[in-house]
Design an enzyme around this catalytic site. Structure first.
Site, short mmCIF file in Angstrom:
data_model
loop_
_atom_site.label_atom_id
_atom_site.label_comp_id
_atom_site.label_asym_id
_atom_site.label_seq_id
_atom_site.Cartn_x
_atom_site.Cartn_y
_atom_site.Cartn_z
N PHE A 185 0.83 -1.21 0.00
CA PHE A 185 0.00 0.00 0.00
C PHE A 185 0.86 1.26 0.00
O PHE A 185 0.74 2.13 -0.88
CB PHE A 185 -0.92 -0.02 1.22
CG PHE A 185 -1.60 1.28 1.53
CD1 PHE A 185 -2.40 1.90 0.59
CD2 PHE A 185 -1.43 1.89 2.77
CE1 PHE A 185 -3.03 3.11 0.87
CE2 PHE A 185 -2.06 3.08 3.06
CZ PHE A 185 -2.85 3.70 2.11
N ASP A 207 13.67 -12.43 -0.64
CA ASP A 207 13.34 -12.93 0.69
C ASP A 207 14.22 -12.15 1.66
O ASP A 207 15.41 -12.41 1.80
CB ASP A 207 13.63 -14.42 0.78
CG ASP A 207 13.41 -14.97 2.19
OD1 ASP A 207 13.00 -14.19 3.09
OD2 ASP A 207 13.68 -16.16 2.41
N ALA A 210 7.56 -5.13 5.49
CA ALA A 210 7.31 -5.51 6.88
C ALA A 210 5.98 -6.24 6.95
O ALA A 210 5.16 -6.16 6.03
CB ALA A 210 7.27 -4.29 7.79
N TYR A 234 3.56 -6.87 17.07
CA TYR A 234 3.94 -5.96 16.00
C TYR A 234 4.78 -4.81 16.55
O TYR A 234 5.88 -4.52 16.07
CB TYR A 234 2.70 -5.42 15.28
CG TYR A 234 3.01 -4.30 14.32
CD1 TYR A 234 3.77 -4.54 13.17
CD2 TYR A 234 2.58 -3.00 14.56
CE1 TYR A 234 4.08 -3.51 12.29
CE2 TYR A 234 2.87 -1.97 13.68
CZ TYR A 234 3.63 -2.23 12.56
OH TYR A 234 3.93 -1.21 11.70
N ASN A 271 -1.13 6.41 12.36
CA ASN A 271 -2.06 5.82 11.39
C ASN A 271 -2.18 6.69 10.15
O ASN A 271 -2.21 7.92 10.24
CB ASN A 271 -3.44 5.64 12.02
CG ASN A 271 -3.44 4.56 13.07
OD1 ASN A 271 -2.82 4.71 14.13
ND2 ASN A 271 -4.12 3.46 12.82
#
Length: 305
Positions: A20, A54, A78, A143, A170
């Site tokens: 995103f 990877d 991530a 997280y 956010n």
């Protein structure tokens, strides 16, 4: 920023380029004249200027860094979904993956002009009031703990490589997965659903527009900032109830909101709002997009415009 004549000095490696945030960072950098080379998950098929990687493999990180030799690195790759069900994988990717990139630079003898590493404001946990970068971290989930562990280890590289770490609060925008709350809310209203289940409507978050975040990352790359950790935030908390009202107005639709106790996490961070004082000092002049405009933009996209 005035670019040097050598095209390689305008090359930026963006890990997680198809994510995103990666899509917006790529667009922002390309508009600024950068050649963007991206990495993506090992099992994905790479297009031109992309490398399958990877990130948990030091050998693969060495290969990519040596092949690309980027002047700039934006490390976005991530596991960012707080409720991800494999905690061990989260630590492998978020902590070891980040360290592999830095170790790879060292081992192939490559020193980028700037490395931007993205952490998270979740490291602050359930801190009250407005938090700045001096607020003691207090993570409440894997997280956040993985990001804080990553930060501590990355700081050991501050004297060796030009690194800036960001703690974004956010943010949202077109293209974000509906696993996240704001796209979920927008989708329910645009699809004219009659009912939506949410958790605590009074959880408050500091929301930004993803386009502002991408512009901020570019500004940090182009600045002289290194050896710093900086909040990326809007300084305006909004509750879920407020966001629902904004989407209701933008969509012209109404529906029933039902609180589902299963969506209320015991370790929920009740309110998180950041101070952007350090960010404004380091990179003044990055324009912010009003969150009401962000909601309208998302509603139009979901509505087919």
């Amino acid at each position: 920023m005035v670019f040097p004549s050598d095209p390689a000095r305008r090359r930026a490696l963006v890990t997680g380029v198809r994510g995103f945030t990666g899509a917006y960072v790529k667009d922002e950098l390309q508009r600024g004249g950068y050649e963007v080379v991206g990495t993506l998950a090992r099992n994905d098929i790479a297009d031109a200027n992309e490398h399958a990687l990877d990130i948990t493999s030091l050998d693969e990180c060495r290969r990519v860094i040596d092949e690309v030799r980027p002047a700039y690195i934006v490390h976005l790759a991530a596991i960012s979904f707080v409720a991800h069900d494999d905690a061990l994988e989260m630590y492998r990717v978020n902590v070891l993956g980040t360290l592999n990139l830095l170790q790879a630079c060292s081992e192939v003898g490559h020193r980028p002009d700037k490395i931007l590493i993205v952490s998270s404001a979740n490291v602050y946990g359930n801190a009250g009031g407005v938090v700045d970068e001096t607020t003691p971290p207090a993570p409440v989930n894997h997280y956040a703990a993985s990001k804080l562990a990553m930060e501590h280890l990355v700081r050991t590289w501050f004297d060796l490589l030009p690194i800036v770490m960001t703690r974004p609060f956010n943010y949202t925008g077109r293209g974000q997965s509906e696993r996240f709350l704001v796209p979920k809310i927008v989708s329910h209203f645009v699809k004219r659903r009659s009912l939506m289940e949410l958790g605590n409507l009074y959880v408050a978050r500091d929301f930004s527009d993803v386009r502002t975040v991408a512009a901020t990352y570019r500004a940090l790359l182009e600045s002289s900032v290194a050896g710093e950790t900086v909040n990326v935030c809007n300084e305006r908390p909004r509750t879920l109830k407020e966001i629902v009202a904004m989407v209701r107005e933008a969509s012209g639709h109404d529906l029933e909101i039902r609180v589902n106790p299963a969506f209320v996490r015991a370790n929920e961070v009740k309110s998180l709002v950041g101070s952007a004082s350090r960010l404004r000092r380091l990179v003044p002049g990055v324009p912010a997009i009003d969150f009401a405009e962000t909601i309208k933009w998302m509603v139009r996209a979901t509505d087919g415009e």
